[in-house]
Structures are given as C-alpha cells and as structure tokens.
Design an enzyme around this catalytic site. Structure first.
Site, PDB file in Angstrom:
ATOM      1  CD  GLU A 122     -10.148  21.679 -24.423  1.00 51.87           C
ATOM      2  OE1 GLU A 122      -9.168  22.031 -23.359  1.00 51.87           O
ATOM      3  OE2 GLU A 122      -9.905  20.878 -25.172  1.00 51.87           O
ATOM      4  CB  CYS A 177      -6.026  20.213 -22.261  1.00 55.42           C
ATOM      5  SG  CYS A 177      -5.628  21.113 -23.935  1.00 55.42           S
TER       6      CYS A 177
HETATM    7  C1  SIN Z   1      -7.498  18.074 -24.933  1.00 54.96           C
HETATM    8  O1  SIN Z   1      -6.296  17.494 -24.601  1.00 54.96           O
HETATM    9  O2  SIN Z   1      -7.816  19.188 -25.217  1.00 54.96           O
HETATM   10  C2  SIN Z   1      -8.612  16.934 -25.044  1.00 54.96           C
HETATM   11  C3  SIN Z   1      -8.541  15.804 -23.964  1.00 54.96           C
HETATM   12  C4  SIN Z   1      -9.943  14.932 -23.983  1.00 54.96           C
HETATM   13  O3  SIN Z   1     -10.636  15.277 -25.002  1.00 54.96           O
HETATM   14  O4  SIN Z   1      -9.871  14.116 -23.196  1.00 54.96           O
END
Ligand code: SIN
Length: 480
Positions: free
Chosen positions: A255, A289
């Site tokens: 991820e 992310c």
């Molecule tokens: C992430 O920033 O990788 C995860 C964000 C989320 O689970 O909404």
C-alpha cells in the site's frame, strides 16, 4: 505525559512469543507537539526479530488448526478490549503521532473495526467445487492460510495500519510479526498488550520495535520462514522491499504512495465539495496516502469554490492535539515540515500563488492553499503528505481526466458532480484503485483499500483483503 486510565497499556519493550522482551539499548519516542521525549523504549535488534519469526513459525500450526469460529472468538475479545480502552489508546496516538484527540479516537474505532470485520470474514473463506471436464474426476478448490506474515507499517496511523493487516492475517489463520515505525511504537505495543489480555496465543501476534529499519526490513523480506510480506509506506521504499521479497518469492501486499485528484465539476454541490475537500485534505495534517493532493476545480465555479474553501481553511485551528479546540495537529517532525515547505516554495517560484498559510513554527505547518497551479509543479507532481491544497483550474471533462491520470500513482481519486452519466464515466476512467463520488472519506473495513499503477498491489479490508492472506489449493479427486 497525559495520564491513562489503564497505565499498564504503556509498554516499552517488544512483545515476542507472548513475553515482554528486554534489550540493553534504548531509543527515545518524541512527542511531535512539543518535540520532547515521551519515553524510552527498548531497541530490539535483528536477533530479537529472528526470535519473533521463530515464535510465529511455531505458533502457525496450532493457530491455523483452530476453527474460524475459535479464532473469531479470541479476535472479538481483542476487538472489545480495544473499544473498552479506546480513550487511552487514542491518547497514546495523540502523544506519539500528534493528531487531534478526536481524530485519534476515530482511528481506534477504525482500527478495531478491522479486527471485528475479519474475525467474522474468516468464517467465510469459501472454496469451490468446479464442474469437472472428466466424469472420472472431481475438481475442488480450498483456501488455506499463507503462513507467517511480516509487516512494516508507518507512523501516520500507528494503530489502524497494523490492525487492518494483522486482523486479515489472523482471521485467515496466519501468524504475524509486526515491525511498526520507530516514531510510533507505543500504539503497537498497547495493541500487543490487549492481544495478550484477550488470550491470543503466544507467538500468533508479535511486535518488534527497533530503530534499524533497513536491517529489519531485509530480514522480514528475505527470511525463508516468512510466506508473506505486507507494507504500507512510500513507493520508493516499497519498490526496494518488493525486490528483496523476490529472493524467496514471497506473496506481497503493498500500500504505497498516492497523488489523489479531487475534482469539482460546475454541477456539483459546492458546499458539500468544500467539506469533502477539507476532510480529505487536512485530516491528519495531510499525512495520509489517500489525502487530496491536487484540487481540480471547474473554471465556472472556481471563484465561488475558492472563496468558500479559504473561509473553511482559515477556520481550522492548528495546535496540540490535546487542546479541545485543535482541529489540525503538528506534522510528525521537522524533516516532514521542510519537505512540504520546499514543495510550496518551489511551486511559488514557478508561478503558483499562495492564498493562505505557507508558514510554519517547529512541527506546526499552517493549513495552506495555492492557486495558479499547474500539473507539472512540484506541489502537484509529487506526493505532498502535508496540509497544502494546490488548486488547478480545468475547462472540461476530457481535460481533467487527462490531467488527473497523468501521474505514476493510482491510489484514491475524488469527484464531485451531480451528473449521473459523469459519475459513471469518471468512476470508470479515473485510473485509481479507489474512487470517492461526492465523498471525501472512503476508508472502512468492508471496502477494498488499495491502489493501481505505482501505488501498490493487493487489497486491505473486505473479502478481497482476506484472500490476500490465503493461498488457493486445487485438489483433483480421480478414479471415480
Ligand atoms: C493511509 O494513509 O495509508 C491510510 C489511510 C486510510 O486508511 O484512510
């Protein structure tokens, strides 16, 4: 230090094979709100990590032999304990990560929900009986746990990024070795304490905290006893880890980074779009992310939208996450602040206009908005990971699709429109793994979280997330 209702949640040693493991060296955990030392934690070495891998290997056979119901009942105890201790766990997040307490509470609810979801989903790991091409043979498919799983997780969601991997792994019948970020080890250790209290057997869930990220990453990606490696973090690091996993052909879930477009058409509900943009851009001080990275606004509504957005951005209250008025906390450290500020200043030099923000004090970066941005400026081309919204004006659907897709990343995208045909066209043509339509917050345990292109591979959450921790075995029964 904030006082906890249950101070025993504050652990400072790695949790290996059901034991708290002491080490001679220590490292400091820093509170990003004050830049002061919170606590010293035992600094685990690669030999400690080897112990955890061996514990997970030994625990695999009895854990995978349990029925899905037996595993579920232990996992649900773990879930209930997390909810029972939600306020303490949230305080620990705010202390080590900086996000406002209300957001930290939300993260605990979100993280725990993965444990509940996968406790149940483990019961639905159905196989198949496939009509056989031969009347003498039968074709069966069963799903089995992949084996020992290793994870490396970031500091931005110190609880939820671990729970959504560990819950899927444990629900599938795998055992787990977690290496959390050394910036935020306390949330992971508190989870281990509660897993122990819930009766999750020794060796099934291990947490190893140490500062030697490169050496630990090498072991976790190359060790022959680890069957699957799962990572959340930058695309740059993810690529290296995938390469290392190749030596033992591990199953991987990655991820990685994102560069989310947030597109507002002239037929959208502008107030809803502004609220969606605020939630998607500024939560966790932009350190997510799936945060909006580029705000594409149709020329016809750009003035109206920008005015309303600025009003909301200027109402955000930057401060210590424990202050009840704070709506945006500090960034994780000065390096993170410097990275963001560099993108802002370089883009201003290239012609962007700073509408608000652009200043910082220590780890506190003001919520900022830039206009006159083009897709090739650093603030649009790179993942910002900070509280800055760059506005790019567009004139039509084809143009915005081309610009939105013009990135190596493909994690999340958002689109605000009330045109049904456009909803379908954008959903199908945006080259991203997750699309929010008239919605800025899309993550939940029932949904498949993950990206395309260089944003990663594999899915977390949902029935697809369970599959990522299972292997398919084909059984041919002959001689019938
Ligand atoms: C992430 O920033 O990788 C995860 C964000 C989320 O689970 O909404």
């Amino acid at each position: 230090m904030q006082s906890l209702i249950s101070p025993q949640l504050l652990k400072t040693q790695s949790y290996i094979n059901g034991q708290w493991h002491s080490c001679s060296n220590k490292f400091e955990v820093i509170n990003p709100a004050t830049n002061t030392v919170l606590v010293e934690v035992d600094n685990a070495t690669t030999s400690d990590l080897e112990l955890a891998i061996s514990a997970a290997k030994n625990a695999l056979s009895p854990w995978s032999a349990k029925s899905a119901n037996e595993r579920a009942s232990l996992m649900l105890k773990w879930f209930n304990l997390m909810i029972e201790h939600q306020s303490d766990l949230a305080k620990i997040i705010t202390l080590e990560q900086g996000k406002p307490l209300a957001e930290a509470n939300g993260e605990i609810g979100y993280g725990a929900a993965f444990i509940e979801w996968f406790a149940h989903e483990g019961k639905r790991a159905y196989g198949d009986i496939i009509p056989s091409p031969s009347s003498e043979k039968r074709v069966l498919v069963i799903k089995q746990p992949v084996g020992v799983v290793a994870s490396v997780t970031p500091w931005n969601f110190p609880n939820a990024m671990i729970s959504r991997k560990a819950a899927a792994a444990l629900g599938a019948g795998c055992t787990f070795v977690s290496r959390p970020s050394e910036k935020t080890p306390l949330s992971a250790l508190a989870m281990a304490y509660l897993a122990d209290l819930a009766g999750i057997p020794a060796g099934v869930f291990n947490v190893v905290v140490g500062t030697d990220a490169i050496a630990m990453g090498k072991i976790l990606t190359e060790h022959p006893d680890i069957a699957k490696f799962t990572f959340t973090g930058s695309t740059q690091v993810g690529k290296k880890l995938i390469t290392q996993c190749a030596s033992s052909v591990k199953k991987v879930s990655m991820e990685l980074g994102g560069n989310a477009p947030f597109i507002v058409f002239d037929d959208a509900d502008i107030d809803a779009a502004v609220e969606g943009a605020i939630a998607s851009k500024y939560r966790n001080a932009g350190q997510t992310c799936v945060c909006t990275n580029r705000l594409f606004v149709h020329r016809g509504i750009s003035e109206q939208f920008t005015k309303k957005l600025l009003h909301r951005v200027n109402s955000l209250k930057l401060g210590d996450g424990f202050d009840e008025h704070t709506t945006m906390g500090p960034m994780i450290d000065e390096r993170a602040v410097e990275n963001v500020h560099k993108l802002v200043t370089q883009s201003i030099e290239m012609g962007a206009t700073l509408l608000t923000g652009g200043m910082y004090n220590g780890n506190y970066y003001q919520a900022s908005v830039l206009s006159n941005v083009t897709n090739d400026m650093p603030i649009a081309a790179q993942e910002i990971f900070g509280p800055v919204a760059p506005i790019i004006i567009f004139d039509n659907e084809d143009e915005v699709l081309r610009l939105a897709n013009d990135t190596q990343y493909g994690l999340a995208a958002y689109c605000y429109t009330n045109n049904l045909g456009r909803v379908w066209r954008m959903s199908e043509k945006l080259e991203f793994g997750m699309i929010g339509i008239n919605e800025g917050i899309i993550s939940n345990p029932a949904a498949p979280f993950g990206g395309v292109k260089q944003s990663g591979t594999g899915r977390e959450g949902s029935k697809y997330g369970l599959d990522d921790y299972m292997q398919i075995k084909y059984v041919c029964i002959g001689g019938l």
